[in-house]
Design an enzyme around this catalytic site. Structure first.
Site, mmCIF file in Angstrom:
data_model
loop_
_atom_site.group_PDB
_atom_site.id
_atom_site.type_symbol
_atom_site.label_atom_id
_atom_site.label_comp_id
_atom_site.label_asym_id
_atom_site.label_seq_id
_atom_site.Cartn_x
_atom_site.Cartn_y
_atom_site.Cartn_z
ATOM 1 N N HIS A 1 57.555 -31.993 -65.035
ATOM 2 C CA HIS A 1 58.109 -30.638 -65.062
ATOM 3 C C HIS A 1 57.398 -29.734 -66.071
ATOM 4 O O HIS A 1 57.339 -28.517 -65.867
ATOM 5 C CB HIS A 1 59.610 -30.686 -65.308
ATOM 6 C CG HIS A 1 60.391 -31.045 -64.084
ATOM 7 N ND1 HIS A 1 60.738 -30.109 -63.128
ATOM 8 C CD2 HIS A 1 60.855 -32.235 -63.628
ATOM 9 C CE1 HIS A 1 61.396 -30.698 -62.149
ATOM 10 N NE2 HIS A 1 61.480 -31.995 -62.423
ATOM 11 N N GLY B 1 51.624 -27.935 -31.787
ATOM 12 C CA GLY B 1 50.629 -28.787 -31.156
ATOM 13 C C GLY B 1 49.641 -29.381 -32.131
ATOM 14 O O GLY B 1 48.505 -29.676 -31.766
ATOM 15 N N GLY B 2 50.064 -29.560 -33.369
ATOM 16 C CA GLY B 2 49.198 -30.173 -34.372
ATOM 17 C C GLY B 2 48.928 -31.628 -34.056
ATOM 18 O O GLY B 2 49.549 -32.235 -33.180
ATOM 19 N N HIS C 1 51.842 -42.871 -51.427
ATOM 20 C CA HIS C 1 52.778 -43.990 -51.525
ATOM 21 C C HIS C 1 52.098 -45.116 -52.311
ATOM 22 O O HIS C 1 51.285 -45.864 -51.765
ATOM 23 C CB HIS C 1 53.175 -44.486 -50.138
ATOM 24 C CG HIS C 1 53.990 -43.500 -49.368
ATOM 25 N ND1 HIS C 1 55.277 -43.152 -49.715
ATOM 26 C CD2 HIS C 1 53.696 -42.780 -48.246
ATOM 27 C CE1 HIS C 1 55.749 -42.271 -48.855
ATOM 28 N NE2 HIS C 1 54.813 -42.023 -47.955
ATOM 29 N N HIS D 1 54.348 -35.871 -53.438
ATOM 30 C CA HIS D 1 53.988 -34.962 -52.341
ATOM 31 C C HIS D 1 53.548 -33.627 -52.931
ATOM 32 O O HIS D 1 54.079 -33.175 -53.949
ATOM 33 C CB HIS D 1 55.199 -34.743 -51.439
ATOM 34 C CG HIS D 1 55.121 -33.497 -50.607
ATOM 35 N ND1 HIS D 1 55.762 -32.322 -50.957
ATOM 36 C CD2 HIS D 1 54.460 -33.230 -49.454
ATOM 37 C CE1 HIS D 1 55.514 -31.403 -50.051
ATOM 38 N NE2 HIS D 1 54.727 -31.922 -49.129
#
Length: 307
Positions: free
Chosen positions: A148, A261-262, A99, A109
């Site tokens: 791209h 459970g990360g 960001h 991302h």
């Protein structure tokens, strides 16, 4: 055909995290990544989270490596792959979200990942996934085309059909169904990749991972010095709200991490530090903000390929 090699994947992912962090720090005038290693107590595995906050270039950037293990996969994985039920698994990946401070620099991302699910007496089931996508606030055609082109270069050695297919997959995946609106200008997305053998799939995944910085860094360098006003910041914060909505409502990776459970802090490092929502807001006709919607938040063939 070679067998899946988890250690080989792990070594590459750790090296990729190192190289991406070094490249991002090279674009930053102040600040550096802070590292935190973590373990899944009683569950198996852990990770290495790196976060850069309050930089001159990057308001927040997170680059996370994880390698987790478990006795069974959650519903986010088995709902579309029922053959995985009852298998223990390992999941490895590098995931990053950037960001920037300047609203003329896009949010970005990227993710590469590997899963292997095993059951005694049966052949392992494994696959790769990943990709990268771009979310601009004030978009420029030359930036989107460059992005791209790099995506296509990553795919070209593996067949001319790969880039159009993964581009369309990205356009379709990073789409806010409740808004009927793309999250950004796309890039690449793939999952469940195991056709052609381990070596072939691993090479393709590495090519995608290795092309992220060449795709993103030139855009950052081109835009990070542009002057901006509170108006542009306000629009950036508003559009970041769409990013939050997608990650918390639609993103399978977020759901998988939470269901297995990360580490919550590492999973939610993708969320922006400052964000806002406005009720029923519409951009002014003829404004740069309106141009984002009319020109760039569209599923387009940016390179003129016949998809």
């Amino acid at each position: 055909m070679s067998a899946a090699n988890v250690q080989q994947v792990r070594e590459y992912f750790l090296a990729l995290q190192d190289s991406i962090c070094a490249a991002l720090e090279g674009l930053e005038e102040r600040g550096s990544f802070v590292e935190e290693c973590w373990e899944r107590a009683g569950l198996g595995g852990g990770g290495r989270t790196r976060v850069l906050e309050n930089g001159e270039t990057f308001e927040q950037a997170g680059v996370n490596f994880s390698h987790v293990k478990g006795e069974s996969l959650p519903s986010s994985a088995t709902d579309h792959r029922p053959e995985l039920i009852g298998r223990h698994f390992e999941a490895l990946g590098v995931s990053l979200v950037i960001h920037p401070r300047n609203p003329f620099v896009p949010t970005s991302h990227a993710n590469v990942r590997f899963f292997i699910a095993e059951k005694k007496g049966e052949e392992p089931i494994w696959w790769f996934g990943g990709g990268f996508d771009l979310t601009p606030y004030y978009a420029y055609l030359e930036d989107v085309v460059h992005w791209h082109k790099q995506a296509k270069e990553a795919c070209d050695p593996f067949g001319e059909e790969v880039y159009p297919y993964y581009k369309k997959w990205c356009d379709d995946y990073f789409y806010l169904k409740h808004r009927q609106e793309p999250r950004g200008v796309g890039g690449l997305f793939f999952d469940d990749l195991n056709v052609g053998g381990f070596d072939h799939c691993f090479k393709l995944t590495k090519s995608v991972g290795d092309h992220f910085i060449p795709a993103y860094a030139p855009i950052v360098k081109r835009r990070q010095g542009q002057s901006f006003t509170d108006k542009e910041i306000s629009f950036q914060h508003y559009r970041r709200g769409r990013y939050v909505e997608f990650n918390l409502v639609w993103d399978r990776g977020t759901l998988f991490g939470l269901q297995t459970g990360g580490r919550t802090e590492s999973i939610l490092m993708s969320l922006p530090p400052k964000v806002s929502w406005r009720y029923n807001w519409e951009p002014e006709a003829g404004s740069p903000e309106k141009a984002l919607y009319d020109t760039f938040l569209q599923k387009k063939d940016w390179l003129g390929l016949n998809e």
